[in-house]
Every structure is written in structure tokens, then in C-alpha cells.
Design an enzyme around this catalytic site. Structure first.
Site, PDB file in Angstrom:
ATOM      1  N   ARG A   1       0.838  -1.225   0.175  1.00 52.83           N
ATOM      2  CA  ARG A   1      -0.004   0.152  -0.180  1.00 52.83           C
ATOM      3  C   ARG A   1       0.813   1.284  -0.109  1.00 52.83           C
ATOM      4  NH1 ARG A   1      -4.913  -0.244   3.590  1.00 52.83           N
ATOM      5  NH2 ARG A   1      -5.821   1.404   2.241  1.00 52.83           N
TER       6      ARG A   1
ATOM      7  N   ASP B   1      -2.915   8.745   7.717  1.00 51.45           N
ATOM      8  CA  ASP B   1      -1.692   7.724   6.917  1.00 51.45           C
ATOM      9  C   ASP B   1      -0.723   8.377   6.619  1.00 51.45           C
ATOM     10  OD1 ASP B   1      -4.420   6.157   6.634  1.00 51.45           O
ATOM     11  OD2 ASP B   1      -2.888   4.999   5.896  1.00 51.45           O
TER      12      ASP B   1
ATOM     13  N   LYS C   1      -8.111   8.717   5.143  1.00 56.14           N
ATOM     14  CA  LYS C   1      -9.526   8.152   4.567  1.00 56.14           C
ATOM     15  C   LYS C   1     -10.261   8.849   3.782  1.00 56.14           C
ATOM     16  CE  LYS C   1      -9.906   4.234   3.964  1.00 56.14           C
ATOM     17  NZ  LYS C   1      -9.506   3.576   2.997  1.00 56.14           N
TER      18      LYS C   1
END
Ligand code: MRU
Length: 338
Positions: A81, A229, A240
Site C-alpha cells: 500500500r 496515513d 481515509k
């Protein structure tokens, strides 16, 4: 860990509590891609343990072979990711642990990486406690809180980041009520945050993402708190998809908008959010719910997993080092100075 890693498959929650046990680094990498293991700090912890699994078969091999396998597993995990800084931070830290030693014995190097993964895990638990304690200072009595996605025990090695703040405020006896966005497309809010709120008996209600503005107005939300993140040096924050909407709403309604994250989420190498890589996921995650198609055959969908909230919409960033206020270029540099 004992040659294997056991983890809760988050894609099955809340209907099923299913654990996966593996001794295979590839299984960990695939679990991160599939969001069985998710949430930035947990992705970092999982990658660290994944790397241990990747080299454990080579602890009696010649050191060159051990190092080659270490590199291959690291590259595999790095590709899972792109947005969570914690993934790259954890893998770099694992690499540093063996680069900084003159030891040339595979089994001793294996002990070092195993210990480093355990430290990353343990430190994350302590980080959550500290974030919770600092952040709870910002939660007033009778707070009506709005949060997004999942930032709790499922997403970290401890009580969580933004969720850790909520958890700590509740533990301190503050009277709080939490609204959780369902967080389309993969429903981390309804499936995971509501599960954690329920398990911790924190008064709460689920809302659909498009109910946020009306909830803020009607229910007098007075704090919005979310995780991160990746945080660029100027404070721009990737979190998000849908987080940016909430920051704009907070600004419009004159309520504080807080980010809670470990300092390992701060990426001082990026001057602004423009440089943060945003993961785009399969359109099918938008076009299907629980395997059922919810849009006509043949249509396309845009599915970014994260958005960037500009720093000017962020009231403060809470890390395990304290509460950081604008100008973030100054306060975050201090926070990530280790
Ligand atoms: O795609 P996910 O579920 O990994 O996204 C998670 C988030 O956006 C969280 O808010 C963030 O990682 C912080 S978790 C403490």
C-alpha cells in the site's frame, strides 16, 4: 511471535471473528493489500512481523542469502500500500537494525530483526496511550464527537490514535457521545469503529457519510477527530477518503478539527500534501456491496482510498510527543526529531 503470526481478519468483522495464522511473509503482504490487516500503524507492525517471517527460514543460511531474502521480503511488503508512511517507516527501521551492526551471523541477525519487530509493536502500544492522554485534554465535558474510518485497537498495537483519544476521554469519566461515519466504500466506520465503540460501551451512533453536515448542525457536534496515513512537513494530511469533507465542514461550522497519529506518520521529506502518493483501489469496491452490484453493468467508478486535508483546516495534530499547533512546518519538525 513463535514462528507464526496470528491476526484477526478485519474484512470479516463484525459478523465473524476469524483469525488467520501464518508463517508466510506473502500471506501478510496479501492481507495488507486486502485490508484484512489495515490502519496505518498496524500496517507498519504487520510489515515488521512479515519481514521476520520472510527471513526466518534463512536463519541458518549463509549471511549473504539471509540479507538477500531480507531485501526481497522488504520489497514485497513495500509494494502493498503506497500511502501509509508507517509501512515504509517500519521497514526502514527494520533494515537499519541490521545495517547498523557489524554482526555477520544469520541467526544473530534474525534475533535482531525479531526483537526490532517486537519493539515496534510495543512502542506503538505506548504511543497510543500517550496520544490518548494528550488528546483527551482537548475533549471537553459533554463533547459530541464525530470521527471517520477506524483508528482504534484494530488499526494499531494499542488503544488507537483518534479512537485512543475518545477511549481515554471516556475512561476519564467525561460524558461524551460519538457519531461514526460509516466510511464508504469499505465501511471501516460501521463495521469496525462501531464494533469497538460497542465493545467499550461508549455512547455512540452510526451515520451515513452524507449525514455528517446535518449531524454537526442538528446534534451540535463540537469536536471532529480522525487519524492519519501520512502527514507532510507543512501539516497537510492524508487520511481515509472523506476526511477532507469533514475538515471543510468543521471550518464552516467553527468547530475544531483534530488529527491524531504517531510521529512516525510524519513525513518531513515531503513539503506538502501534493507529494503524498494516494492509493487508488479497484472500482469494484465502489460498484459492489457484499458481492452485490449496486450500479449498472459497464459503468466505471473512481475509488481513491485517501484524500488530503490542507493544513489550514487542521486545528491541531496530536502525537505521542504532545499537541502540535500551526505553523506545522515548525511544530512537526520538532515532533519528529528523534
Ligand atoms: O484503508 P484503511 O482502512 O487502512 O485506512 C485507514 C485510515 O484511513 C485510518 O484513519 C488511518 O490509517 C489511521 S489508523 C490509526
Amino acid at each position: 511471535m513463535d514462528g507464526t503470526v496470528r491476526f484477526l481478519d478485519q474484512t470479516r468483522l463484525p459478523n465473524e471473528e476469524m483469525y488467520v495464522e501464518t508463517s508466510d511473509c506473502t500471506v501478510i503482504a496479501e492481507a495488507i493489500i486486502a485490508l484484512q490487516l489495515r490502519g496505518a500503524p498496524l500496517i507498519g507492525i504487520a510489515a515488521a512481523y512479515g519481514l521476520v517471517l520472510g527471513v526466518q527460514r534463512y536463519k541458518h543460511a549463509p549471511v549473504e542469502k539471509f540479507l538477500q531474502e531480507f531485501e526481497e521480503s522488504k520489497l514485497l511488503l513495500m509494494k502493498t500500500r503506497p500511502t501509509a508512511k508507517n509501512l515504509f517507516w517500519a521497514l526502514e527501521r527494520m533494515e537499519k537494525s541490521i545495517r547498523l551492526t557489524s554482526i555477520k551471523d544469520s541467526s544473530m541477525l534474525f534475533d535482531i530483526v525479531q526483537r526490532e519487530a517486537a519493539s515496534i509493536h510495543a512502542e506503538d502500544r505506548a504511543m497510543c496511550d500517550a496520544v490518548g492522554k494528550f488528546g483527551a485534554e482537548l475533549i471537553p465535558q459533554n463533547a459530541i464527537i464525530l470521527t471517520h474510518c477506524n483508528t482504534g485497537a484494530l488499526a494499531t498495537g494499542g488503544i488507537g490514535t483518534a479512537f485512543g483519544v475518545i477511549h481515554t476521554a471516556a475512561q476519564q469519566g467525561k460524558n461524551i457521545f460519538v457519531y461514526a461515519d460509516e466510511t464508504r466504500p469499505l465501511l471501516q466506520g460501521s463495521r469496525l469503529t462501531m464494533w469497538e465503540l460497542k465493545n467499550n460501551t461508549i455512547p455512540s451512533a452510526l451515520i451515513t457519510d452524507n449525514t455528517a453536515a446535518w449531524t454537526i448542525k442538528q446534534k451540535k457536534v463540537n469536536v471532529i477527530i480522525v487519524g492519519a496515513d501520512r502527514i507532510a512537513a507543512n501539516g497537510d494530511t492524508a487520511n481515509k477518503i472523506g476526511t477532507y469533507n469533514l475538515a471543510i465542514l468543521a471550518n464552516e461550522h467553527g468547530i475544531p478539527f483534530y488529527i491524531a497519529a504517531p510521529s512516525s506518520t510524519i513525513d518531513l521529506s515531503l513539503s506538502s500534501g501534493d507529494e503524498i502518493p494516494i492509493e487508488e483501489r479497484s472500482a469494484d469496491e465502489v460498484l459492489f456491496i457484499s458481492g452485490k452490484r449496486i450500479a449498472p453493468d459497464g459503468v466505471s467508478a473512481f475509488s481513491p482510498a485517501f484524500d488530503i486535508t490542507p493544513q489550514q483546516l487542521i486545528t491541531a495534530i496530536i502525537t505521542e510527543k504532545g499537541i502540535h499547533y500551526p505553523p506545522y512546518t515548525v511544530s512537526l519538525t520538532k515532533a519528529s526529531g528523534i
